[in-house]
Scaffold this motif. Structure first.
Motif, PDB file in Angstrom:
ATOM      1  N   VAL A 167       0.885  -1.168   0.000  1.00  0.00           N
ATOM      2  CA  VAL A 167       0.000   0.000   0.000  1.00  0.00           C
ATOM      3  C   VAL A 167       0.919   1.214   0.000  1.00  0.00           C
ATOM      4  CG1 VAL A 167      -2.017   1.092   1.035  1.00  0.00           C
ATOM      5  CG2 VAL A 167      -1.603  -1.341   1.450  1.00  0.00           C
ATOM      6  N   ARG A 168       1.023   1.885  -1.131  1.00  0.00           N
ATOM      7  CA  ARG A 168       2.036   2.925  -1.279  1.00  0.00           C
ATOM      8  C   ARG A 168       1.587   3.998  -2.259  1.00  0.00           C
ATOM      9  NH1 ARG A 168       5.251   0.713  -5.926  1.00  0.00           N
ATOM     10  NH2 ARG A 168       4.584  -1.436  -6.260  1.00  0.00           N
ATOM     11  N   VAL A 169       2.113   5.201  -2.039  1.00  0.00           N
ATOM     12  CA  VAL A 169       1.847   6.350  -2.908  1.00  0.00           C
ATOM     13  C   VAL A 169       3.178   7.026  -3.200  1.00  0.00           C
ATOM     14  CG1 VAL A 169       0.819   8.658  -3.014  1.00  0.00           C
ATOM     15  CG2 VAL A 169      -0.495   6.749  -2.059  1.00  0.00           C
ATOM     16  N   HIS A 170       3.462   7.278  -4.471  1.00  0.00           N
ATOM     17  CA  HIS A 170       4.705   7.953  -4.852  1.00  0.00           C
ATOM     18  C   HIS A 170       4.654   8.292  -6.341  1.00  0.00           C
ATOM     19  CE1 HIS A 170       5.707   4.027  -6.545  1.00  0.00           C
ATOM     20  NE2 HIS A 170       5.548   3.478  -5.353  1.00  0.00           N
ATOM     21  N   PRO A 171       5.500   9.230  -6.786  1.00  0.00           N
ATOM     22  CA  PRO A 171       5.608   9.472  -8.228  1.00  0.00           C
ATOM     23  C   PRO A 171       6.089   8.201  -8.923  1.00  0.00           C
ATOM     24  CG  PRO A 171       6.646  11.246  -6.986  1.00  0.00           C
ATOM     25  CD  PRO A 171       6.358  10.139  -6.012  1.00  0.00           C
ATOM     26  N   THR A 172       5.469   7.878 -10.042  1.00  0.00           N
ATOM     27  CA  THR A 172       5.698   6.590 -10.698  1.00  0.00           C
ATOM     28  C   THR A 172       5.751   6.772 -12.206  1.00  0.00           C
ATOM     29  OG1 THR A 172       4.365   5.556  -8.943  1.00  0.00           O
ATOM     30  CG2 THR A 172       4.823   4.221 -10.892  1.00  0.00           C
ATOM     31  N   ALA A 206       9.669  -4.786  -4.368  1.00  0.00           N
ATOM     32  CA  ALA A 206      10.462  -4.924  -5.590  1.00  0.00           C
ATOM     33  C   ALA A 206       9.722  -4.317  -6.771  1.00  0.00           C
ATOM     34  CB  ALA A 206      10.768  -6.387  -5.857  1.00  0.00           C
ATOM     35  N   SER A 207      10.446  -3.599  -7.605  1.00  0.00           N
ATOM     36  CA  SER A 207       9.895  -3.055  -8.843  1.00  0.00           C
ATOM     37  C   SER A 207      11.053  -2.640  -9.737  1.00  0.00           C
ATOM     38  CB  SER A 207       9.006  -1.836  -8.564  1.00  0.00           C
ATOM     39  OG  SER A 207       9.788  -0.721  -8.167  1.00  0.00           O
ATOM     40  N   ARG A 208      10.738  -2.345 -10.996  1.00  0.00           N
ATOM     41  CA  ARG A 208      11.729  -1.707 -11.839  1.00  0.00           C
ATOM     42  C   ARG A 208      11.919  -0.280 -11.348  1.00  0.00           C
ATOM     43  NH1 ARG A 208      10.465  -1.670 -17.785  1.00  0.00           N
ATOM     44  NH2 ARG A 208      12.730  -1.649 -18.043  1.00  0.00           N
ATOM     45  N   HIS A 209      13.077   0.302 -11.639  1.00  0.00           N
ATOM     46  CA  HIS A 209      13.367   1.664 -11.211  1.00  0.00           C
ATOM     47  C   HIS A 209      13.920   2.493 -12.366  1.00  0.00           C
ATOM     48  CE1 HIS A 209      13.124  -0.170  -7.202  1.00  0.00           C
ATOM     49  NE2 HIS A 209      13.063   1.052  -6.699  1.00  0.00           N
ATOM     50  N   TYR A 210      13.623   3.775 -12.303  1.00  0.00           N
ATOM     51  CA  TYR A 210      14.209   4.774 -13.190  1.00  0.00           C
ATOM     52  C   TYR A 210      15.318   5.477 -12.424  1.00  0.00           C
ATOM     53  CZ  TYR A 210      14.421   9.663 -14.908  1.00  0.00           C
ATOM     54  OH  TYR A 210      14.819  10.902 -15.330  1.00  0.00           O
ATOM     55  N   LEU A 211      16.485   5.600 -13.046  1.00  0.00           N
ATOM     56  CA  LEU A 211      17.629   6.276 -12.434  1.00  0.00           C
ATOM     57  C   LEU A 211      18.102   7.377 -13.377  1.00  0.00           C
ATOM     58  CD1 LEU A 211      19.734   3.126 -11.432  1.00  0.00           C
ATOM     59  CD2 LEU A 211      18.019   4.299 -10.035  1.00  0.00           C
ATOM     60  N   ALA A 229      20.944  11.409  -9.411  1.00  0.00           N
ATOM     61  CA  ALA A 229      20.206  12.648  -9.167  1.00  0.00           C
ATOM     62  C   ALA A 229      18.738  12.403  -8.902  1.00  0.00           C
ATOM     63  CB  ALA A 229      20.360  13.586 -10.364  1.00  0.00           C
ATOM     64  N   ALA A 230      18.195  11.286  -9.373  1.00  0.00           N
ATOM     65  CA  ALA A 230      16.771  11.001  -9.175  1.00  0.00           C
ATOM     66  C   ALA A 230      16.529   9.507  -9.280  1.00  0.00           C
ATOM     67  CB  ALA A 230      15.929  11.746 -10.205  1.00  0.00           C
ATOM     68  N   ILE A 231      15.614   9.012  -8.445  1.00  0.00           N
ATOM     69  CA  ILE A 231      15.207   7.609  -8.452  1.00  0.00           C
ATOM     70  C   ILE A 231      13.693   7.575  -8.355  1.00  0.00           C
ATOM     71  CG2 ILE A 231      15.395   5.345  -7.351  1.00  0.00           C
ATOM     72  CD1 ILE A 231      17.919   6.344  -5.954  1.00  0.00           C
ATOM     73  N   TYR A 232      13.043   6.893  -9.278  1.00  0.00           N
ATOM     74  CA  TYR A 232      11.584   6.703  -9.209  1.00  0.00           C
ATOM     75  C   TYR A 232      11.256   5.275  -9.613  1.00  0.00           C
ATOM     76  CZ  TYR A 232      11.247  11.746  -8.758  1.00  0.00           C
ATOM     77  OH  TYR A 232      11.392  13.037  -8.306  1.00  0.00           O
TER      78      TYR A 232
END
Length: 458
Positions: A279-284, A373-378, A449-452
């Protein structure tokens, strides 16, 4: 102190079928309360035909009685003291649209103790104290209805509890905060930074004077907790729901995400995994081709994935006086069909407060965000060192993080500025954090610089 201006007896109204009208007490005559009054008055005959009995507003509680009188009309009793309303014997159902948690909770529990049904649009109240409130309602044989608490114009609570009741629900993923989505749409489409987009949202009335609940992800987290409760028949402790907002989002990341085929949305995610729930909320990052990526402006969209019905998509306005009132009045109509409070026969057939009967509600463990676990943008700041650029993907892979896609993206407004962006394979958040720390220590860079997170929804 509040003062009572309530008559000792309220008028009884009967419809042509001979059934008593459902007598409503309204706490709060602001934006949602005024909309509720308008819908009840404008569609009174249609509502009676569909509910099987009339629904009459007979009392309202408000601090400013003069303003409230202009909202509710001359035939509604007005009180300053909401405790008088919740304890009045001639009220069948209390509509709570005052907001807040402390006083609202006490009033709702008292209304339940008095044997009254409750309709509320208060997502914070139910996300934080729903288990206690629902238990009290079950013990007293009354209904707590709250369709207006989540994605107001979208009947998503009804969809989860009734339309999809035969399904095992795997996940509910959605854009559930209109203010943040409006801001992100302006950042994406017009290149505004966060401050400029927020200023525009405030000027147009999409953002409150204090927008923190919206932009910090708290409002979306309240709604996502309620979605999870209904999707999985769960008691979801709100303190365990992860909430990350959009205040630190750089428009450059929206450009980079688009270059990779994605858009960035503030997402509420509720998903069942093995014997736990996320149960989570974040920029995706969401694929540009997905329905959720097309939810623009202040609209809401919710994706539900099930075993039998498959994926379903629900779309509609996420805020507004009349749109919220639509859900409030629909809940009143459901209550009108329920019959008298405490009627054991009818109570056994009522839709449960969290999709399953109280005895079947589970307290699923909520996965900490670092274990998800999920894929990530770096995004890495540019380092003009070809050897290092070739080395860092191999370094990450040696520490359990596979780089699946990599791209150099120049900054739209600053041509001299560029960055490396990458998409990883699925990896737990804690493992990625450790790998990036080791990368920095072992190679001297590059700095992330950023992780989403990335959601490649089917």
């Amino acid at each position: 102190m509040f003062q009572n201006s309530c008559p000792s007896v309220l008028p009884h109204a009967w419809d042509s079928s001979g059934l008593g009208a459902l007598r409503v007490g309204l706490i709060g005559t602001g934006v949602v309360g005024s909309g509720t009054c308008q819908v009840l008055e404008r569609n009174a005959e249609l509502i009676a035909q569909r509910a099987g009995r009339r629904i009459r507003l007979v009392m309202a509680a408000a601090r400013n009685l003069h303003k409230a009188a202009q909202v509710v009309g001359p035939d509604v009793a007005l009180v300053r003291d909401p405790w008088v309303l919740v304890r009045h014997p001639d009220i069948d159902v209390v509509v709570e649209v005052m907001g807040g948690v402390g006083l609202a909770k006490d009033l709702v529990l008292e209304a339940i103790a008095q044997g009254k049904h409750v309709v509320t649009a208060n997502k914070a109240l139910l996300a934080e104290h729903g288990a206690e409130i629902f238990a009290a309602a079950d013990a007293c044989g009354v209904v707590v209805a709250y369709e207006a608490a989540v994605a107001v114009s979208i009947p998503i609570i009804k969809a989860l509890r009734e339309g999809l009741a035969a399904n095992r629900i795997h996940e509910v993923v959605g854009v559930v905060n209109g203010t943040s989505n409006f801001i992100l749409s302006k950042m994406q489409d017009e290149g505004l930074d966060f401050a400029a987009a927020l200023s525009l949202a405030t000027a147009l009335g999409y953002a409150e004077a204090d927008p923190s609940f919206d932009v910090e992800g708290i409002d979306a987290a309240h709604k996502t907790a309620l979605l999870a409760a209904n999707a999985f028949g769960a008691d979801v402790p709100f303190g365990q729901v992860h909430a990350q907002g959009i205040t630190a989002l750089d428009p450059y990341d929206m450009v980079c995400a688009q270059a990779l085929g994605y858009r960035i949305k503030l997402m509420g995610i509720a998903r069942q995994v093995a014997d736990a729930i996320e149960v989570r909320v974040h920029p995706t990052l969401v694929p540009q081709s997905h329905w959720l990526a097309q939810v623009q402006g202040s609209m809401n969209g919710i994706w539900v994935n099930t075993d039998a019905a498959g994926p379903t998509f629900h779309y509609g306005a996420g805020a507004g006086s009349q749109t919220t009132a639509s859900a409030v009045v629909a809940d009143l109509m459901d209550v009108a069909r329920c019959g008298a409070a405490g009627d054991a026969g009818r109570a056994a057939l009522r839709v449960p407060h969290r999709s399953v009967k109280a005895s079947a509600v589970r307290r699923w463990p909520v996965q900490p965000i670092g274990q998800v676990a999920s894929r990530h943008y770096l995004r890495f700041e540019w380092v003009d060192d070809p050897a290092l650029q070739a080395e860092w993907p191999r370094w990450l892979q040696a520490h359990g993080v596979e780089v699946q896609d990599m791209l150099q993206v120049p900054h739209t407004d600053q041509p001299h500025r560029k960055a490396w962006v990458a998409l990883t394979s699925s990896v737990r958040g804690d493992d990625l954090t450790r790998a990036l720390a080791l990368l920095s220590q072992g190679t001297g860079g590059p700095a992330v610089a950023a992780i989403y997170r990335v959601e490649d929804l089917a």
